[in-house]
Design an enzyme around this catalytic site. Sequence first.
Site, PDB file in Angstrom:
ATOM      1  N   ARG A 159      32.443 -21.860  11.878  1.00 44.14           N
ATOM      2  CA  ARG A 159      32.896 -21.660  13.261  1.00 44.14           C
ATOM      3  C   ARG A 159      33.812 -20.442  13.305  1.00 44.14           C
ATOM      4  O   ARG A 159      34.803 -20.374  12.580  1.00 44.14           O
ATOM      5  CB  ARG A 159      33.629 -22.917  13.745  1.00 44.14           C
TER       6      ARG A 159
ATOM      7  N   LYS B 108      42.933 -17.880  11.452  1.00 43.90           N
ATOM      8  CA  LYS B 108      43.958 -18.912  11.311  1.00 43.90           C
ATOM      9  C   LYS B 108      45.262 -18.333  10.753  1.00 43.90           C
ATOM     10  O   LYS B 108      45.287 -17.293  10.098  1.00 43.90           O
ATOM     11  CB  LYS B 108      43.453 -20.032  10.387  1.00 43.90           C
TER      12      LYS B 108
END
Length: 278
Positions: free
Chosen positions: A256, A222
């Site tokens: 995830r 991210k």
Amino acid sequence: MTVLNCGGRALQLNRPVVMGVLNVTPDSFSDGGHYTTRDKACQRAAEMVAEGAALIDIGAESTRPGAQPVSAQQELERIVPILEILVKELPVPISIDTSKPQVMREVLCRGAGMINDVRALQAEGALEVLASSAVPVCLMHMQGEPGHMQDSPDYIDVLGDIRQFLASRLLACEAAGIQRDRIVIDPGFGFGKTLAHNLTLLKRLSEFHRLGVPVLVGLSRKSMFGQLLDVPVNERLYGGLAAAAIAAWQGAKIIRTHDVKATVEALHVCHAVMDATD
């Protein structure tokens, strides 16, 4: 011990497990365009299972900041040929990352074992589709829409606001006939959140357990790690592993990630310490 019945395949959550990301899109922020052919996508899914993934999550519409929407038909054209092979060849559940009821209905008919919805079943008809099935669903929080969600995220109390939203979606699911034991929640790191918001959520992640359902987190590669470490997307593994361990330590049950093998090993160490005799 929590066990999710993913279309006849049991997903045991007595310890943190890894969900492998398989984006079959041309424009996802990290691996867009890498797995757009059926053979490449199926090969990557098999690799992730060999590396220790407990389930595979297929996404056919990018939800990165600034992403453009695609039609349900286009999603299905990308997903169905791959899903039909993976449900036959892999021993783990196949999750589908989608918000469209039409897509949900079609993939559930073809053996999908879980629905992962970044819009938490808010699309018209989505609750009814899941209520008519028996598979689990992940409800994620997102402020705004992918095209503009990172423009100016704002909260009165980031953790309280997100927890309240997820609590309301749990109630909506139960009212529609979706039992709580089929539901997983995801606070939505990076989906309408600043770096400060993301750090607060990670620091206080354990507070989401008040909702009484398993917590899933998606932290892999991210932008928060790009901001913290000043590294491009392909150099964010180490930051992601640190965050995964922090999340697991606070009780997250599903991590995830794009980087399955490294994350599986990090979680193995984390679980061993958590399970050690005092």
